[in-house]
Design a protein around this motif. Sequence first.
Motif, PDB file in Angstrom:
ATOM      1  N   ALA A  30       0.821  -1.212   0.000  1.00 25.23           N
ATOM      2  CA  ALA A  30       0.000   0.000   0.000  1.00 25.23           C
ATOM      3  C   ALA A  30       0.856   1.264   0.000  1.00 25.23           C
ATOM      4  O   ALA A  30       0.544   2.238  -0.686  1.00 25.23           O
ATOM      5  N   ALA A  31       1.949   1.255   0.754  1.00 25.11           N
ATOM      6  CA  ALA A  31       2.831   2.424   0.786  1.00 25.11           C
ATOM      7  C   ALA A  31       3.503   2.629  -0.565  1.00 25.11           C
ATOM      8  O   ALA A  31       3.672   3.771  -1.019  1.00 25.11           O
ATOM      9  N   GLN A  34       1.038   4.245  -2.774  1.00 27.74           N
ATOM     10  CA  GLN A  34       0.906   5.653  -2.406  1.00 27.74           C
ATOM     11  C   GLN A  34       2.070   6.469  -2.967  1.00 27.74           C
ATOM     12  O   GLN A  34       1.903   7.614  -3.410  1.00 27.74           O
ATOM     13  N   VAL A 197       0.054   3.142   4.591  1.00 24.19           N
ATOM     14  CA  VAL A 197      -0.251   4.414   3.920  1.00 24.19           C
ATOM     15  C   VAL A 197      -0.158   5.574   4.901  1.00 24.19           C
ATOM     16  O   VAL A 197       0.436   6.625   4.601  1.00 24.19           O
ATOM     17  N   TYR A 200       3.489   6.228   5.651  1.00 23.13           N
ATOM     18  CA  TYR A 200       4.223   6.832   4.530  1.00 23.13           C
ATOM     19  C   TYR A 200       3.867   8.309   4.385  1.00 23.13           C
ATOM     20  O   TYR A 200       4.726   9.138   4.111  1.00 23.13           O
TER      21      TYR A 200
END
Length: 225
Positions: A30-31, A34, A197, A200
């Motif tokens: 997910a990061a 992003q 997320v 980050y």
Amino acid sequence: MLISEGDKRSFRIDGQLAVLFAAIAGALNAAGFQAAGFFSANMTGNASSFSDHMALGDWSLAGLFAVFISAFVLGAMVSGLLIQWGGARQSRAKYAYGIVLEGLVVFVLGGADLLQVLPTHGLILGLSFAMGIQNAATTRISNARVRTTHVSGMATDIGLGLATLLGAQSRDPESTARLRLYSMAMAAFIFGGILGVAAYLAIGGWLFVGMGVLLIAVALMRAFH
């Protein structure tokens, strides 16, 4: 957690493995999205995107997705080779080698992201390699009961587990344990993604640096525990 194999592994040990590494995979995946707009663990989606762009004649994007997929496969291959190398030397830490390598890759990616020296899409390429390493290691040590980056497989196993429980005349303890294992892994992946997320957005590339350190520490501690 990174030593026991086959029949020596309990659902408790596999549960620890699934929750920890699925959460890490979810956070990194997910990061990475992003940061760069692409997924590093979602090979099903990347393969579909490759097909889509090939059909549309968008060769550059199709090639990019092909590179991501190849990096994941390469990571899995390297992980397998490290396990074989450790096995040939009868090393009890043979599964930890790949996790240490994964940690080093993620750590370097974090540092490069902070220094802003990563080439275009380099973060996702490196993360795809790291995810391949992790998924191969956790798959091999658990006899495929745990796949920490493969959410489609987790969802399928949950559905099959529910079918088994609903269709069985009596409650099967092993089926219940498997259903709990897969549900925990999927929940950990999702929760890890949310935290990834958020982290980050708050600290940027330091997330990857921290995740790299965590992976190395876990591998070193759990391999000799």
